[in-house]
Design an enzyme around this catalytic site. Structure first.
Site, PDB file in Angstrom:
ATOM      1  N   PRO A 235       0.929  -1.154  -0.039  1.00 49.81           N
ATOM      2  CA  PRO A 235       0.028  -0.148   0.044  1.00 49.81           C
ATOM      3  C   PRO A 235       0.810   1.372   0.034  1.00 49.81           C
ATOM      4  O   PRO A 235       0.777   1.936   0.946  1.00 49.81           O
ATOM      5  CB  PRO A 235      -0.925  -0.242   1.454  1.00 49.81           C
ATOM      6  N   CYS A 236       1.533   1.438  -1.022  1.00 48.48           N
ATOM      7  CA  CYS A 236       2.186   2.818  -1.082  1.00 48.48           C
ATOM      8  C   CYS A 236       1.515   3.914  -0.996  1.00 48.48           C
ATOM      9  O   CYS A 236       1.907   5.070  -0.986  1.00 48.48           O
ATOM     10  CB  CYS A 236       3.363   2.727  -2.349  1.00 48.48           C
TER      11      CYS A 236
END
Length: 232
Positions: A196-197
């Site tokens: 989850p950047c």
């Protein structure tokens, strides 16, 4: 008189080009039947090819398998290896280029096979529906370099609904002054959403950048409750 042999030859050539099933004088019903038979044959060939590729994938004869995956953004493309999910491509990414890159970096033994991507498809469906807050998929980190791997492993640990700054991620990855380098690693994340950047923001709380575009970043953060949805 001199034109008749030429005309006769031309007529024969035209007939040969048309072939036995392309007579201009064939009854409409016969022509329609031939077209229907051709469509059935093409479907059968396509089904056989799909069964073959699925068999190649399920029997472990392919090193990489990929398939389309639905999302609120449009059609994503996911790729898996024996180790796990290795690539998740946004709709605007050209699938031929993605496959070519996978072939060059991992292996040319690549097939499109839907069944092996079912776990990826199911977990993403649950995530977008708000029913999944943590992915359980195995990941293949082969496309990620050493520093990027440290950054993205720290990013993967950010909980649903939470966020860190670029500086905080860089510090946790062992490079306190590497916020810009951390941003580059996040921007080239080959497995977005699952890693989850989108949960990494600027220190002041603004969105920063995102490889999939800021509107998608905002959407994901709002889905997780990390941002208040905009009105209107």
């Amino acid at each position: 008189m001199t034109d008749r042999p030429h005309e006769k030859t031309k007529a024969i050539e035209d007939a040969l080009r048309r072939g036995p099933f392309r007579s201009d004088h064939a009854p409409p019903a016969a022509s329609a039947a031939a077209k229907a038979a051709r469509r059935v044959s093409e479907r059968a060939a396509a089904d056989a090819a799909q069964r073959l590729t699925e068999r190649v994938a399920t029997e472990g004869l392919a090193d990489v398998s990929y398939a389309p995956v639905d999302s609120p953004f449009g059609t994503l493309h996911a790729a898996v290896t024996k180790r796990g999910l290795v690539r998740l491509a946004f709709p605007e990414e050209d699938i031929d280029s993605v496959v070519e890159h996978l072939a060059r970096r991992l292996s040319p033994r690549i097939v499109q096979a839907t069944a092996l991507l079912d776990p990826v498809r199911r977990e993403l469906d649950e995530y977008f529906a708000g029913r999944r807050h943590e992915f359980e998929l195995a990941l293949d980190w082969s496309l990620i370099g050493p520093f990027g791997r440290r950054v993205l492993r720290k990013t993967a640990a950010i909980p649903y609904g939470g966020h860190l700054s670029y500086a905080e991620v860089a510090t946790e990855a062992g490079s306190p002054r590497g916020a810009r380098a951390a941003g580059n690693a996040l921007g080239s994340n080959p497995i977005p959403i699952v890693i989850p950047c989108h949960r990494v923001l600027r220190s002041g709380g603004s969105l920063g950048g995102y490889g999939g575009g800021l509107e998608r970043k905002r959407y994901l953060l709002e889905l997780e409750g990390a941002l208040t949805p905009r009105l209107g």
